[in-house]
Design a protein around this motif. Structure first.
Motif, PDB file in Angstrom:
ATOM      1  N   UNK A  63      -6.149 -63.842 -19.481  1.00  0.00           N
ATOM      2  CA  UNK A  63      -5.523 -64.383 -18.579  1.00  0.00           C
ATOM      3  C   UNK A  63      -4.004 -64.474 -19.173  1.00  0.00           C
ATOM      4  N   UNK A  64      -3.535 -63.678 -17.694  1.00  0.00           N
ATOM      5  CA  UNK A  64      -2.158 -63.297 -17.454  1.00  0.00           C
ATOM      6  C   UNK A  64      -1.011 -64.271 -17.027  1.00  0.00           C
ATOM      7  N   UNK A  65      -0.277 -64.730 -17.438  1.00  0.00           N
ATOM      8  CA  UNK A  65       1.034 -65.470 -16.426  1.00  0.00           C
ATOM      9  C   UNK A  65       1.488 -64.765 -15.429  1.00  0.00           C
ATOM     10  N   UNK A  66       1.137 -65.197 -13.833  1.00  0.00           N
ATOM     11  CA  UNK A  66       1.751 -64.383 -13.165  1.00  0.00           C
ATOM     12  C   UNK A  66       2.466 -65.650 -12.054  1.00  0.00           C
ATOM     13  N   UNK A  67       3.132 -65.251 -10.594  1.00  0.00           N
ATOM     14  CA  UNK A  67       3.752 -65.844  -9.956  1.00  0.00           C
ATOM     15  C   UNK A  67       2.560 -66.841  -9.332  1.00  0.00           C
ATOM     16  N   UNK A  68       1.394 -66.309  -9.207  1.00  0.00           N
ATOM     17  CA  UNK A  68       0.313 -67.195  -8.084  1.00  0.00           C
ATOM     18  C   UNK A  68      -0.152 -68.681  -8.250  1.00  0.00           C
ATOM     19  N   UNK A  69      -0.684 -69.012  -7.403  1.00  0.00           N
ATOM     20  CA  UNK A  69      -0.480 -70.846  -7.645  1.00  0.00           C
ATOM     21  C   UNK A  69      -1.471 -71.025  -9.508  1.00  0.00           C
ATOM     22  N   UNK A  70      -2.270 -70.494  -9.411  1.00  0.00           N
ATOM     23  CA  UNK A  70      -3.215 -70.297 -10.242  1.00  0.00           C
ATOM     24  C   UNK A  70      -1.908 -70.691 -11.560  1.00  0.00           C
ATOM     25  N   UNK A  71      -1.281 -69.427 -11.682  1.00  0.00           N
ATOM     26  CA  UNK A  71      -0.248 -69.343 -12.732  1.00  0.00           C
ATOM     27  C   UNK A  71      -0.607 -68.489 -12.993  1.00  0.00           C
ATOM     28  N   UNK A  72      -1.734 -67.965 -13.469  1.00  0.00           N
ATOM     29  CA  UNK A  72      -2.322 -66.086 -14.097  1.00  0.00           C
ATOM     30  C   UNK A  72      -3.633 -66.134 -13.776  1.00  0.00           C
ATOM     31  N   UNK A  73      -3.396 -64.380 -14.187  1.00  0.00           N
ATOM     32  CA  UNK A  73      -3.987 -62.986 -13.029  1.00  0.00           C
ATOM     33  C   UNK A  73      -4.984 -63.356 -14.440  1.00  0.00           C
ATOM     34  N   UNK A  74      -6.195 -62.589 -14.123  1.00  0.00           N
ATOM     35  CA  UNK A  74      -6.929 -62.361 -14.916  1.00  0.00           C
ATOM     36  C   UNK A  74      -6.756 -60.199 -15.334  1.00  0.00           C
ATOM     37  N   UNK A  75      -7.307 -59.916 -16.535  1.00  0.00           N
ATOM     38  CA  UNK A  75      -7.348 -59.039 -16.748  1.00  0.00           C
ATOM     39  C   UNK A  75      -8.161 -58.625 -17.699  1.00  0.00           C
TER      40      UNK A  75
END
Length: 368
Positions: free
Chosen positions: A143-155
């Motif tokens: 899980x990578x911190x992101x600007x998405x509402x869920x706060x994370x992206x998957x890589x």
């Protein structure tokens, strides 16, 4: 030789998590502290902990919250961080890592968690748990911190295997979509393929082939394909899952971790540079604490091994108690969701959809 000692006896109704206690950089005590922290937050988990019984038993007995929730499986051997995976594959039996995976293989535990050697853990996982049908190369997802509402992206992949052809990347997309649905609650995740540019002519031939395959499969497998994405998009809100090979993914992951550490260091230096800076730090402290909490890598510590007949969580080797607890929380969440079964079904369905499509066009599944 391995023996099992039960510390208490009320774990029958709980989610059982298998812990390799011996592989972390910071020692066994930190792993036990992480177990206690996770157990204090969630009454629904218990543990089978693998390692040296004489070391583990007194540490566990000091944690009241662990009473009745731990079985110790004695294992004398330890996989060192410098051990080669090929050596561990031949000589790893009897180690705490092997033992932890064995508990998942025999269904005594739902998930295995280890802070140990990543390459060795993946090698032993493939030996003991085997690859799921349709998966040629397992992947590690983070899980990578992101600007998405869920706060994370998957890589994924971030280091299971440095190679990946077009079909591997297609399977990574299926597995990443399943993880995003189950781990982040996204009904229709957006998938992006990491490349050196978003233009269609850029990148290696296998990326062009994967781009076409993933785009064709998106509708059948209920995800949105956004096409090529670049390194700057990994933390963005334009994508939920970033697919890449393990070589590129691992470099991106380590670069991100290093950059985060550098920013933290420079900010501390700046706030200590003078009296005015120190006063500014006092006023900024609440905001800085919130920022630190949001980007703290310990909160999402744990790379998930995808594509195996069992769930394995790779905790960071230098994880402290907070990081170990985060990996255990993730393990419990995935166990409750029966994630391994759902992921296997998703991959099997995706491969079958592809086969059906190829059959209707008069070609075989391998494109011949």
């Amino acid at each position: 030789m391995q023996t099992s000692v039960t510390v208490g006896s009320d774990s029958a109704s709980k989610t059982v998590i298998s812990i390799d206690a011996m592989g972390g950089d910071l020692g066994v005590a930190v792993v036990v502290d992480g177990m206690a922290k996770a157990a204090g937050e969630n009454a629904g988990i218990s543990f089978i902990v693998h390692g040296d019984q004489h070391t583990l038993e007194p540490l566990i007995k000091r944690k009241q919250v662990l009473e009745g929730r731990v079985s110790i499986c004695h294992a004398e051997g330890v996989v060192d961080m410098h051990d080669r995976p090929s050596h561990v594959m031949r000589h790893g039996k009897g180690t705490s890592m092997w033992s932890a995976l064995e508990s998942v293989r025999t269904k005594e535990a739902s998930v295995a968690v280890s802070c140990g050697n990543t390459g060795a853990l993946m090698a032993l996982s493939m030996i003991r748990l085997r690859k799921a049908p349709g998966v040629k190369r397992p992947a590690i997802a983070v899980l990578w911190p992101s600007l998405n509402p869920q706060n994370f992206n998957v890589m994924l992949d971030v280091g299971a295997d440095i190679r990946a052809d077009a079909q591997d990347l297609k399977v990574f997309a299926l597995m990443g979509a399943s993880y995003a649905r189950n781990g982040l609650g996204l009904k229709r995740p957006r998938i992006g393929l990491l490349n050196v540019g978003t233009e269609e002519h850029k990148g290696r031939p296998e990326l062009h082939e994967a781009n076409d395959i993933i785009e064709e499969d998106a509708l059948l497998n209920d995800f949105e394909y956004v096409g090529f994405v670049e390194g700057g998009d990994i933390h963005s809100d334009k994508v939920d899952v970033i697919v890449t090979d393990g070589f590129t993914g691992n470099i991106a992951l380590k670069t991100g971790e290093g950059t985060s550490g550098l920013i933290t260091l420079r900010m501390r230096e700046a706030f200590k540079s003078g009296l005015l800076s120190r006063l500014s730090a006092i006023f900024a402290y609440p905001s800085l604490r919130r920022l630190q909490h949001r980007i703290d890598p310990r909160r999402v510590n744990g790379g998930v091994f995808l594509g195996l007949n069992g769930t394995v969580i790779k905790s960071h080797g230098a994880a402290d108690a907070t990081g170990v607890a985060a990996a255990i929380r993730l393990a419990q969440q995935l166990a409750q969701l029966r994630f391994t079964e759902k992921l296997a079904a998703r991959v099997a369905s995706g491969m079958q959809n592809r086969q059906d499509e190829d059959d209707t066009t008069g070609t075989s599944a391998d494109g011949s």
